[in-house]
Design a protein around this motif. Structure first.
Motif, PDB file in Angstrom:
ATOM      1  N   GLU A  36       0.744  -1.351   0.055  1.00 43.80           N
ATOM      2  CA  GLU A  36      -0.008   0.091   0.028  1.00 43.80           C
ATOM      3  C   GLU A  36       0.909   1.329   0.015  1.00 43.80           C
ATOM      4  O   GLU A  36       0.561   2.352  -0.672  1.00 43.80           O
ATOM      5  CB  GLU A  36      -1.086   0.074   1.286  1.00 43.80           C
ATOM      6  CG  GLU A  36      -2.221  -1.059   1.145  1.00 43.80           C
ATOM      7  CD  GLU A  36      -2.751  -1.173   2.463  1.00 43.80           C
ATOM      8  OE1 GLU A  36      -3.724  -2.013   2.575  1.00 43.80           O
ATOM      9  OE2 GLU A  36      -2.572  -0.484   3.195  1.00 43.80           O
ATOM     10  N   ILE A  37       1.815   1.245   0.737  1.00 41.10           N
ATOM     11  CA  ILE A  37       2.807   2.380   0.674  1.00 41.10           C
ATOM     12  C   ILE A  37       3.536   2.566  -0.741  1.00 41.10           C
ATOM     13  O   ILE A  37       3.416   3.630  -1.247  1.00 41.10           O
ATOM     14  CB  ILE A  37       3.912   2.171   1.735  1.00 41.10           C
ATOM     15  CG1 ILE A  37       3.588   2.097   3.112  1.00 41.10           C
ATOM     16  CG2 ILE A  37       4.998   3.051   1.524  1.00 41.10           C
ATOM     17  CD1 ILE A  37       4.462   2.034   4.220  1.00 41.10           C
ATOM     18  N   GLY A  38       3.740   1.427  -1.269  1.00 38.71           N
ATOM     19  CA  GLY A  38       4.149   1.592  -2.586  1.00 38.71           C
ATOM     20  C   GLY A  38       2.931   2.096  -3.605  1.00 38.71           C
ATOM     21  O   GLY A  38       3.473   2.873  -4.883  1.00 38.71           O
ATOM     22  N   ASP A  39       1.688   1.709  -3.343  1.00 42.18           N
ATOM     23  CA  ASP A  39       0.774   2.576  -4.373  1.00 42.18           C
ATOM     24  C   ASP A  39       1.090   4.247  -4.134  1.00 42.18           C
ATOM     25  O   ASP A  39       0.796   4.937  -5.053  1.00 42.18           O
ATOM     26  CB  ASP A  39      -0.436   2.140  -3.896  1.00 42.18           C
ATOM     27  CG  ASP A  39      -0.884   0.571  -4.188  1.00 42.18           C
ATOM     28  OD1 ASP A  39       0.142   0.143  -5.086  1.00 42.18           O
ATOM     29  OD2 ASP A  39      -1.826  -0.208  -3.663  1.00 42.18           O
ATOM     30  N   TRP A  40       1.191   4.435  -2.873  1.00 43.04           N
ATOM     31  CA  TRP A  40       1.229   5.769  -2.676  1.00 43.04           C
ATOM     32  C   TRP A  40       2.479   6.528  -3.201  1.00 43.04           C
ATOM     33  O   TRP A  40       2.444   7.432  -3.925  1.00 43.04           O
ATOM     34  CB  TRP A  40       1.020   6.151  -1.025  1.00 43.04           C
ATOM     35  CG  TRP A  40       1.084   7.595  -0.545  1.00 43.04           C
ATOM     36  CD1 TRP A  40      -0.148   8.346  -0.641  1.00 43.04           C
ATOM     37  CD2 TRP A  40       2.276   8.431  -0.687  1.00 43.04           C
ATOM     38  NE1 TRP A  40       0.025   9.618  -0.345  1.00 43.04           N
ATOM     39  CE2 TRP A  40       1.473   9.859  -0.187  1.00 43.04           C
ATOM     40  CE3 TRP A  40       3.641   8.459  -0.532  1.00 43.04           C
ATOM     41  CZ2 TRP A  40       2.354  10.925   0.006  1.00 43.04           C
ATOM     42  CZ3 TRP A  40       4.270   9.483  -0.318  1.00 43.04           C
ATOM     43  CH2 TRP A  40       3.787  10.564  -0.063  1.00 43.04           C
ATOM     44  N   THR A  41       3.561   5.817  -2.900  1.00 43.09           N
ATOM     45  CA  THR A  41       5.049   6.293  -3.484  1.00 43.09           C
ATOM     46  C   THR A  41       4.954   6.486  -4.922  1.00 43.09           C
ATOM     47  O   THR A  41       5.476   7.384  -5.665  1.00 43.09           O
ATOM     48  CB  THR A  41       6.249   5.569  -3.016  1.00 43.09           C
ATOM     49  OG1 THR A  41       5.978   4.298  -3.255  1.00 43.09           O
ATOM     50  CG2 THR A  41       6.539   5.996  -1.578  1.00 43.09           C
ATOM     51  N   SER A  42       4.368   5.487  -5.806  1.00 38.69           N
ATOM     52  CA  SER A  42       4.258   5.422  -7.072  1.00 38.69           C
ATOM     53  C   SER A  42       3.572   6.860  -7.565  1.00 38.69           C
ATOM     54  O   SER A  42       3.562   7.211  -8.829  1.00 38.69           O
ATOM     55  CB  SER A  42       3.647   4.323  -7.627  1.00 38.69           C
ATOM     56  OG  SER A  42       2.505   4.139  -7.299  1.00 38.69           O
ATOM     57  N   THR A  43       2.310   7.308  -6.757  1.00 40.87           N
ATOM     58  CA  THR A  43       1.658   8.467  -7.285  1.00 40.87           C
ATOM     59  C   THR A  43       2.417   9.797  -6.808  1.00 40.87           C
ATOM     60  O   THR A  43       2.442  10.832  -7.521  1.00 40.87           O
ATOM     61  CB  THR A  43       0.440   8.284  -6.745  1.00 40.87           C
ATOM     62  OG1 THR A  43      -0.353   6.903  -7.208  1.00 40.87           O
ATOM     63  CG2 THR A  43      -0.668   9.403  -7.373  1.00 40.87           C
ATOM     64  N   TYR A  44       2.683   9.583  -5.545  1.00 41.77           N
ATOM     65  CA  TYR A  44       3.285  10.848  -5.034  1.00 41.77           C
ATOM     66  C   TYR A  44       4.688  11.177  -4.896  1.00 41.77           C
ATOM     67  O   TYR A  44       5.140  12.020  -4.301  1.00 41.77           O
ATOM     68  CB  TYR A  44       2.579  11.076  -3.582  1.00 41.77           C
ATOM     69  CG  TYR A  44       1.142  11.420  -3.639  1.00 41.77           C
ATOM     70  CD1 TYR A  44       0.785  12.597  -3.501  1.00 41.77           C
ATOM     71  CD2 TYR A  44       0.308  10.238  -3.394  1.00 41.77           C
ATOM     72  CE1 TYR A  44      -0.701  12.753  -3.547  1.00 41.77           C
ATOM     73  CE2 TYR A  44      -0.995  10.426  -3.490  1.00 41.77           C
ATOM     74  CZ  TYR A  44      -1.650  11.952  -3.454  1.00 41.77           C
ATOM     75  OH  TYR A  44      -2.817  11.942  -3.462  1.00 41.77           O
ATOM     76  N   GLY A  45       5.325  10.116  -5.372  1.00 42.21           N
ATOM     77  CA  GLY A  45       6.941  10.141  -5.231  1.00 42.21           C
ATOM     78  C   GLY A  45       7.728  11.476  -5.611  1.00 42.21           C
ATOM     79  O   GLY A  45       8.430  11.908  -5.037  1.00 42.21           O
ATOM     80  N   GLU A  46       6.962  12.054  -6.646  1.00 37.73           N
ATOM     81  CA  GLU A  46       7.470  13.361  -7.263  1.00 37.73           C
ATOM     82  C   GLU A  46       7.622  14.377  -5.908  1.00 37.73           C
ATOM     83  O   GLU A  46       8.871  15.360  -5.959  1.00 37.73           O
ATOM     84  CB  GLU A  46       6.751  14.062  -8.305  1.00 37.73           C
ATOM     85  CG  GLU A  46       7.189  15.120  -8.820  1.00 37.73           C
ATOM     86  CD  GLU A  46       6.020  15.884  -9.302  1.00 37.73           C
ATOM     87  OE1 GLU A  46       5.217  15.463 -10.225  1.00 37.73           O
ATOM     88  OE2 GLU A  46       5.889  17.268  -9.180  1.00 37.73           O
ATOM     89  N   SER A  47       6.552  14.375  -5.041  1.00 36.06           N
ATOM     90  CA  SER A  47       6.844  15.293  -4.139  1.00 36.06           C
ATOM     91  C   SER A  47       7.909  14.938  -2.679  1.00 36.06           C
ATOM     92  O   SER A  47       7.950  15.769  -1.913  1.00 36.06           O
ATOM     93  CB  SER A  47       5.436  15.445  -3.414  1.00 36.06           C
ATOM     94  OG  SER A  47       5.004  14.259  -2.726  1.00 36.06           O
ATOM     95  N   ILE A  48       8.343  13.776  -3.032  1.00 35.95           N
ATOM     96  CA  ILE A  48       9.337  13.195  -1.793  1.00 35.95           C
ATOM     97  C   ILE A  48      10.553  12.992  -2.339  1.00 35.95           C
ATOM     98  O   ILE A  48      11.527  13.590  -1.922  1.00 35.95           O
ATOM     99  CB  ILE A  48       8.826  11.929  -1.354  1.00 35.95           C
ATOM    100  CG1 ILE A  48       7.087  12.123  -0.874  1.00 35.95           C
ATOM    101  CG2 ILE A  48       9.819  11.122  -0.443  1.00 35.95           C
ATOM    102  CD1 ILE A  48       7.151  12.944   0.569  1.00 35.95           C
ATOM    103  N   TYR A  49      10.900  12.248  -3.390  1.00 39.04           N
ATOM    104  CA  TYR A  49      12.246  11.937  -4.041  1.00 39.04           C
ATOM    105  C   TYR A  49      12.961  13.035  -4.473  1.00 39.04           C
ATOM    106  O   TYR A  49      12.349  13.872  -4.986  1.00 39.04           O
ATOM    107  CB  TYR A  49      12.262  10.794  -5.022  1.00 39.04           C
ATOM    108  CG  TYR A  49      11.409   9.464  -4.531  1.00 39.04           C
ATOM    109  CD1 TYR A  49      11.976   8.655  -3.569  1.00 39.04           C
ATOM    110  CD2 TYR A  49      10.286   9.066  -5.039  1.00 39.04           C
ATOM    111  CE1 TYR A  49      11.325   7.529  -3.136  1.00 39.04           C
ATOM    112  CE2 TYR A  49       9.515   7.896  -4.790  1.00 39.04           C
ATOM    113  CZ  TYR A  49      10.176   7.380  -3.692  1.00 39.04           C
ATOM    114  OH  TYR A  49       9.595   6.015  -3.257  1.00 39.04           O
ATOM    115  N   GLU A  50      14.240  13.187  -4.364  1.00 40.93           N
ATOM    116  CA  GLU A  50      14.982  14.293  -4.842  1.00 40.93           C
ATOM    117  C   GLU A  50      14.687  15.516  -4.151  1.00 40.93           C
ATOM    118  O   GLU A  50      14.993  16.573  -4.843  1.00 40.93           O
ATOM    119  CB  GLU A  50      15.040  14.295  -6.373  1.00 40.93           C
ATOM    120  CG  GLU A  50      15.631  13.098  -6.920  1.00 40.93           C
ATOM    121  CD  GLU A  50      15.582  12.951  -8.571  1.00 40.93           C
ATOM    122  OE1 GLU A  50      15.309  13.952  -9.054  1.00 40.93           O
ATOM    123  OE2 GLU A  50      15.384  11.855  -8.873  1.00 40.93           O
ATOM    124  N   THR A  51      13.860  15.577  -3.207  1.00 36.99           N
ATOM    125  CA  THR A  51      13.623  17.110  -2.635  1.00 36.99           C
ATOM    126  C   THR A  51      14.376  17.105  -1.613  1.00 36.99           C
ATOM    127  O   THR A  51      15.045  16.363  -0.965  1.00 36.99           O
ATOM    128  CB  THR A  51      12.027  17.231  -2.168  1.00 36.99           C
ATOM    129  OG1 THR A  51      11.798  16.265  -1.079  1.00 36.99           O
ATOM    130  CG2 THR A  51      10.875  16.817  -3.142  1.00 36.99           C
TER     131      THR A  51
END
Ligand code: FHN
Length: 423
Positions: A324-339
């Motif tokens: 379930e966390i993976g479902d979230w990161t695959s959608t919202y990853g842009e707001s987390i990774y590389e920030t």
């Protein structure tokens, strides 16, 4: 004998270019899987069982014979982590019980000599990680309840019985020797995650010798130590256990101020780190997503722990949550990774992250449709609902910006994300 020592290296530590590059990578990566696995998993009473149940060394030595993880599949673990959105794995190579989960020629207290399984877990993990582009960090416990020369006694290990004499220098040689094995036999690693220094704060750990050895063998390898104190020279990242950087809510005696190094916060999916049959205090998907978001908003990484079972599998409850966390990161990853932590400091409603000219506002606790955030540097050109990609009405004055959030949004969702575009 000690294999390496460079007395010419001064106290001033200058990280190598490779190390600085790794630090950047690490700060971009944001999310990792922590694995606590050892022969203690057989008992299902977490990784401190030797000490909490006062099991002496001779009795504990009977345990590895029962450790036979025939269902262990390193690739399955790596893929599980990858699908959750994790970019690195940190695994226990030796925990406080001193048992080496890798092939150590320096001791027969290891997986090759004491188990019927006789396969090097760390080697399998290193190979699977390489195959799937996952970075591997190695946890190593400086504290050792098994080694005869771990002396004078530390603060723990008393219940399980500790030797009355020993040679501390010999223990340090052993530790540095095992670290050399780990840094020469498993390819390039991400770093070393130390734990257990706190057991003997007064001891002469000769940390710099150990740190210089690691950096000589693998200059990019990042060193972190779970000592809950201001980082020592030679360390490359600062970690906080069960704590967001700077909050000091983890209940440890040290007061760690947040320094300039890359930051990491470690938490576990239930309460215990190692496999525990009794521990059912599983954290919810929402709670863990919010932890990831908060860590990013505090400019840090999130290292999320599982304690695999003795058969080599990870509990289905954990697998489901990670999915379930993976479902979230695959959608919202842009707001987390590389920030990096955003210019709006953490608030009671949530946090901000930032990348170039975009601020991501993560609203985790706000129950009305009018939302206000404080003044930011730069001119705001738009405020967008990350999920629907719709532009939202907003109004900026000298105090900050008022945003009209969509009506009837789901107030219970883990994170409502706004993208503030700056000119
Ligand atoms: O004692 C250990 C514990 O077993 C576990 O490894 C955690 C992980 O951060 N660190 C120590 C406690 O500070």
């Amino acid at each position: 004998a000690l294999l390496f020592a460079n007395p010419s290296i001064s106290q001033d530590y200058q990280p190598s270019p490779e190390n600085l590059k790794n630090r950047e990578w690490y700060q971009d990566a944001k999310f990792g899987l922590f694995i606590h696995w050892g022969v203690y998993s057989v008992l299902g009473v977490h990784e401190w069982v030797m000490e909490t149940q006062g099991i002496d060394v001779a009795t504990y030595e009977k345990l590895p014979a029962f450790f036979n993880p025939t269902e262990f599949d390193a690739e399955a673990w790596v893929l599980m982590a990858k699908n959750a959105g994790m970019k690195y794995i940190t695994i226990t190579t030796k925990h406080h019980d001193g048992f080496a989960m890798f092939n150590s020629k320096l001791s027969d207290w290891d997986i090759m000599d004491r188990t019927v399984y006789k396969k090097d877990v760390i080697k399998q993990m290193a190979e699977a990680c390489r195959k799937h582009d996952m970075k591997l960090f190695l946890y190593y416990s400086q504290l050792d309840w098994h080694h005869n020369d771990y002396y004078p006694r530390g603060d723990t290990g008393k219940k399980s019985g500790r030797p009355d004499k020993g040679n501390w220098e010999d223990y340090l040689d052993y530790m540095n020797g095992q670290l050399t094995e780990l840094l020469t036999n498993y390819g390039e690693i991400g770093g070393i995650w130390f734990d257990g220094w706190w057991d003997k704060k007064e001891a002469d750990w000769q940390l710099r010798k150990t740190y210089d050895l690691i950096h000589e063998l693998q200059p990019q390898a990042m060193i972190g130590s779970n000592h809950h104190q201001t980082p020592n020279p030679g360390e490359d990242f600062q970690m906080f256990e069960r704590d967001l950087p700077g909050q000091n809510k983890g209940g440890y005696s040290g007061e760690a101020t947040v320094g300039k190094l890359p930051l990491e916060t470690a938490e576990t999916m239930a309460h215990q780190w190692g496999f525990s049959l009794q521990d059912k205090s599983y954290k919810s998907t929402k709670e863990l997503i919010q932890y990831l978001v908060k860590a990013a908003g505090h400019n840090g990484n999130f290292l999320l722990n599982v304690g695999p079972m003795p058969n080599g599998k990870i509990q289905p409850e954990f697998i489901a949550t990670l999915k379930e966390i993976g479902d979230w990161t695959s959608t919202y990853g842009e707001s987390i990774y590389e920030t990096r932590g955003g210019q709006i400091a953490p608030q009671s409603w949530g946090v901000s992250t930032q990348k170039d000219d975009k601020i991501y506002i993560h609203i985790m606790d706000w129950k009305t449709d009018n939302f206000f955030f404080p003044t930011v540097e730069g001119k705001i050109t738009s405020v967008v609902d990350f999920q629907s990609k719709k532009k939202l009405k907003h109004n900026t004055n000298s105090y900050g910006t008022l945003v009209e959030l969509p009506k009837n949004r789901d107030y219970d969702q883990a994170d409502f994300v706004l993208v503030v575009q700056l000119k």
